[in-house]
Design a protein around this motif. Structure first.
Motif, PDB file in Angstrom:
ATOM      1  N   GLU A  91       0.940  -1.222   0.043  1.00  0.00           N
ATOM      2  CA  GLU A  91       0.141  -0.166  -0.125  1.00  0.00           C
ATOM      3  C   GLU A  91       0.831   1.188   0.138  1.00  0.00           C
ATOM      4  N   THR A  92       1.894   1.176   0.662  1.00  0.00           N
ATOM      5  CA  THR A  92       2.797   2.306   0.753  1.00  0.00           C
ATOM      6  C   THR A  92       3.365   2.583  -0.774  1.00  0.00           C
ATOM      7  N   LEU A  93       3.718   1.542  -1.605  1.00  0.00           N
ATOM      8  CA  LEU A  93       4.073   1.677  -2.907  1.00  0.00           C
ATOM      9  C   LEU A  93       2.732   2.123  -3.809  1.00  0.00           C
ATOM     10  N   ALA A  94       1.759   1.738  -3.714  1.00  0.00           N
ATOM     11  CA  ALA A  94       0.434   2.049  -4.192  1.00  0.00           C
ATOM     12  C   ALA A  94       0.394   3.477  -3.963  1.00  0.00           C
ATOM     13  N   ALA A  98       0.445   6.539  -6.733  1.00  0.00           N
ATOM     14  CA  ALA A  98      -0.974   7.145  -6.953  1.00  0.00           C
ATOM     15  C   ALA A  98      -1.007   8.619  -6.955  1.00  0.00           C
ATOM     16  N   ILE A  99       0.036   9.183  -5.658  1.00  0.00           N
ATOM     17  CA  ILE A  99       0.118  10.593  -5.697  1.00  0.00           C
ATOM     18  C   ILE A  99       0.947  11.329  -6.661  1.00  0.00           C
ATOM     19  N   GLY A 100       1.818  10.339  -7.178  1.00  0.00           N
ATOM     20  CA  GLY A 100       2.399  10.896  -8.380  1.00  0.00           C
ATOM     21  C   GLY A 100       1.953  10.891  -9.604  1.00  0.00           C
ATOM     22  N   ARG A 101       0.951   9.871  -9.712  1.00  0.00           N
ATOM     23  CA  ARG A 101       0.107  10.008 -11.198  1.00  0.00           C
ATOM     24  C   ARG A 101      -1.389  10.695 -11.094  1.00  0.00           C
ATOM     25  N   ALA A 102      -1.950  10.791 -10.026  1.00  0.00           N
ATOM     26  CA  ALA A 102      -3.316  11.313  -9.989  1.00  0.00           C
ATOM     27  C   ALA A 102      -3.671  12.733  -9.946  1.00  0.00           C
ATOM     28  N   GLY A 103      -4.652  13.216 -10.511  1.00  0.00           N
ATOM     29  CA  GLY A 103      -4.671  14.780 -10.431  1.00  0.00           C
ATOM     30  C   GLY A 103      -5.756  14.969  -9.300  1.00  0.00           C
ATOM     31  N   PRO A 104      -6.021  16.174  -9.003  1.00  0.00           N
ATOM     32  CA  PRO A 104      -7.012  16.619  -7.913  1.00  0.00           C
ATOM     33  C   PRO A 104      -8.358  16.029  -7.790  1.00  0.00           C
ATOM     34  N   GLY A 105      -8.864  16.074  -9.110  1.00  0.00           N
ATOM     35  CA  GLY A 105     -10.196  15.254  -9.329  1.00  0.00           C
ATOM     36  C   GLY A 105     -10.154  13.818  -9.211  1.00  0.00           C
ATOM     37  N   ASP A 106      -9.222  13.038  -9.369  1.00  0.00           N
ATOM     38  CA  ASP A 106      -8.915  11.712  -9.204  1.00  0.00           C
ATOM     39  C   ASP A 106      -9.190  11.160  -7.620  1.00  0.00           C
ATOM     40  N   TRP A 107      -9.080  12.050  -6.815  1.00  0.00           N
ATOM     41  CA  TRP A 107      -9.296  11.721  -5.274  1.00  0.00           C
ATOM     42  C   TRP A 107     -10.985  11.692  -4.901  1.00  0.00           C
ATOM     43  N   ASP A 108     -11.760  12.224  -5.944  1.00  0.00           N
ATOM     44  CA  ASP A 108     -13.127  12.689  -5.466  1.00  0.00           C
ATOM     45  C   ASP A 108     -13.617  11.375  -5.098  1.00  0.00           C
ATOM     46  N   ARG A 109     -13.525  10.117  -5.696  1.00  0.00           N
ATOM     47  CA  ARG A 109     -13.857   9.022  -5.287  1.00  0.00           C
ATOM     48  C   ARG A 109     -13.653   8.637  -3.752  1.00  0.00           C
ATOM     49  N   ALA A 110     -12.312   8.745  -3.559  1.00  0.00           N
ATOM     50  CA  ALA A 110     -11.967   8.493  -2.309  1.00  0.00           C
ATOM     51  C   ALA A 110     -12.597   9.498  -1.170  1.00  0.00           C
ATOM     52  N   GLN A 111     -12.759  10.613  -1.578  1.00  0.00           N
ATOM     53  CA  GLN A 111     -13.446  11.436  -0.725  1.00  0.00           C
ATOM     54  C   GLN A 111     -15.025  11.143  -0.411  1.00  0.00           C
ATOM     55  N   GLY A 112     -15.472  10.547  -1.444  1.00  0.00           N
ATOM     56  CA  GLY A 112     -16.909   9.839  -1.319  1.00  0.00           C
ATOM     57  C   GLY A 112     -16.899   8.714  -0.329  1.00  0.00           C
ATOM     58  N   LEU A 143      -5.539   4.030  -8.909  1.00  0.00           N
ATOM     59  CA  LEU A 143      -4.940   5.010  -8.973  1.00  0.00           C
ATOM     60  C   LEU A 143      -3.288   4.831  -9.313  1.00  0.00           C
ATOM     61  N   SER A 144      -2.799   3.677  -8.769  1.00  0.00           N
ATOM     62  CA  SER A 144      -1.318   3.575  -8.938  1.00  0.00           C
ATOM     63  C   SER A 144      -0.911   3.317 -10.478  1.00  0.00           C
ATOM     64  N   GLY A 145      -1.870   3.022 -11.093  1.00  0.00           N
ATOM     65  CA  GLY A 145      -1.401   2.466 -12.602  1.00  0.00           C
ATOM     66  C   GLY A 145      -0.577   1.173 -12.664  1.00  0.00           C
ATOM     67  N   HIS A 146      -0.695   0.537 -11.693  1.00  0.00           N
ATOM     68  CA  HIS A 146       0.209  -0.916 -11.736  1.00  0.00           C
ATOM     69  C   HIS A 146      -0.809  -2.003 -11.459  1.00  0.00           C
ATOM     70  N   ARG A 147      -1.017  -2.602 -12.712  1.00  0.00           N
ATOM     71  CA  ARG A 147      -1.921  -3.719 -12.826  1.00  0.00           C
ATOM     72  C   ARG A 147      -1.525  -4.743 -11.836  1.00  0.00           C
ATOM     73  N   ARG A 148      -0.030  -5.357 -11.778  1.00  0.00           N
ATOM     74  CA  ARG A 148       0.149  -6.225 -10.911  1.00  0.00           C
ATOM     75  C   ARG A 148      -0.194  -6.002  -9.528  1.00  0.00           C
ATOM     76  N   LEU A 149       0.335  -4.708  -9.195  1.00  0.00           N
ATOM     77  CA  LEU A 149      -0.079  -4.271  -7.690  1.00  0.00           C
ATOM     78  C   LEU A 149      -1.432  -4.646  -7.426  1.00  0.00           C
ATOM     79  N   VAL A 150      -2.481  -4.217  -8.416  1.00  0.00           N
ATOM     80  CA  VAL A 150      -3.865  -4.369  -8.332  1.00  0.00           C
ATOM     81  C   VAL A 150      -4.283  -5.780  -7.985  1.00  0.00           C
ATOM     82  N   ALA A 151      -3.576  -6.611  -8.959  1.00  0.00           N
ATOM     83  CA  ALA A 151      -3.930  -7.958  -8.750  1.00  0.00           C
ATOM     84  C   ALA A 151      -3.513  -8.760  -7.367  1.00  0.00           C
TER      85      ALA A 151
END
Length: 224
Positions: A91-94, A98-112, A143-151
């Motif tokens: 999760e620290t890697l993810a 994610a912080i490096g890739r995501a824009g401000p609006g990408d965190w709206d779902r997390a806010q929800g 939001l990490s963009g890392h498919r294997r990490l998601v898996a």
């Protein structure tokens, strides 16, 4: 009518969930022999979904195959340490990616999901809180963009889902946990990677300690 592979997988997931809850909560004790035929009868399914469920639980480390069949291993103190050291690494890697890739609006779902946690805390609804909690943390992976990490996360996500149910059920007040997620999201939105990672690690350490306490309480209750 024959069961399709999709239906069988769905039934297998349902059986796996029921058994996972029993095992993690301590109601299904370590060493218990899980017999396919008996489980199929108990859950009113064929042996195929039961077999799928047992394979899934073995991959999660909750049961093990021996010469005489499949047996419950449960969660020991070492298992809890393994689960949370693994999750911290993932999760620290993810989160960093994610912080490096995501824009401000990408965190709206997390806010929800944070808003849902607050609502669940107001209603004293631990199951709803656990679901929103799990979805919140899943956003880091998505939001990490890392498919294997998601898996890898998806493999262990069901275990952590039940773990959250077990630990949240012990909490009289869920508001402190909700506000901890608010703080974490604020640092994430601000792009404060180092602070966010430190906050996440502290959060997971607290979750691990709460799980240990919950498992001890459940074990004592079951033995009583």
């Amino acid at each position: 009518m024959p069961i399709t592979s999709l239906q069988q997988q769905s039934l297998g997931d349902l059986v796996a969930h029921e058994l996972r809850v029993l095992i993690i909560s301590g109601r299904q004790r370590p060493g218990t022999h899980l017999v396919e035929g008996a489980l199929a009868e108990q859950y009113d399914v064929s042996r195929g979904p039961v077999r799928d469920a047992l394979r899934q639980l073995e991959a999660e480390g909750l049961v093990e195959s021996r010469r005489r069949g499949v047996f419950v291993t449960g969660l020991t103190e070492d298992d809890v340490d393994e689960l949370y050291t693994l999750r911290e690494s993932l999760e620290t890697l993810a989160l960093t990616l994610a912080i490096g890739r995501a824009g401000p609006g990408d965190w709206d779902r997390a806010q929800g999901f944070v808003d849902r946690m607050r609502d669940a805390a107001d209603r004293s609804a631990p199951s709803d809180f656990a679901l929103a909690d799990l979805e919140f943390h899943s956003q880091f992976y998505l939001l990490s963009g890392h498919r294997r990490l998601v898996a890898v996360w998806e493999q262990y996500r069901p275990t952590f889902g039940v773990v959250l149910d077990v630990t949240n059920a012990q909490d009289v007040d869920l508001h402190p946990s909700a506000e901890a997620h608010v703080d974490l999201l604020e640092t994430v939105r601000g792009g404060e990677t180092e602070t966010a990672v430190t906050t996440l690690r502290e959060h997971l350490l607290g979750a691990k300690n709460r799980l240990r306490s919950a498992l001890r309480a459940a074990r004592a209750a079951n033995e009583g």
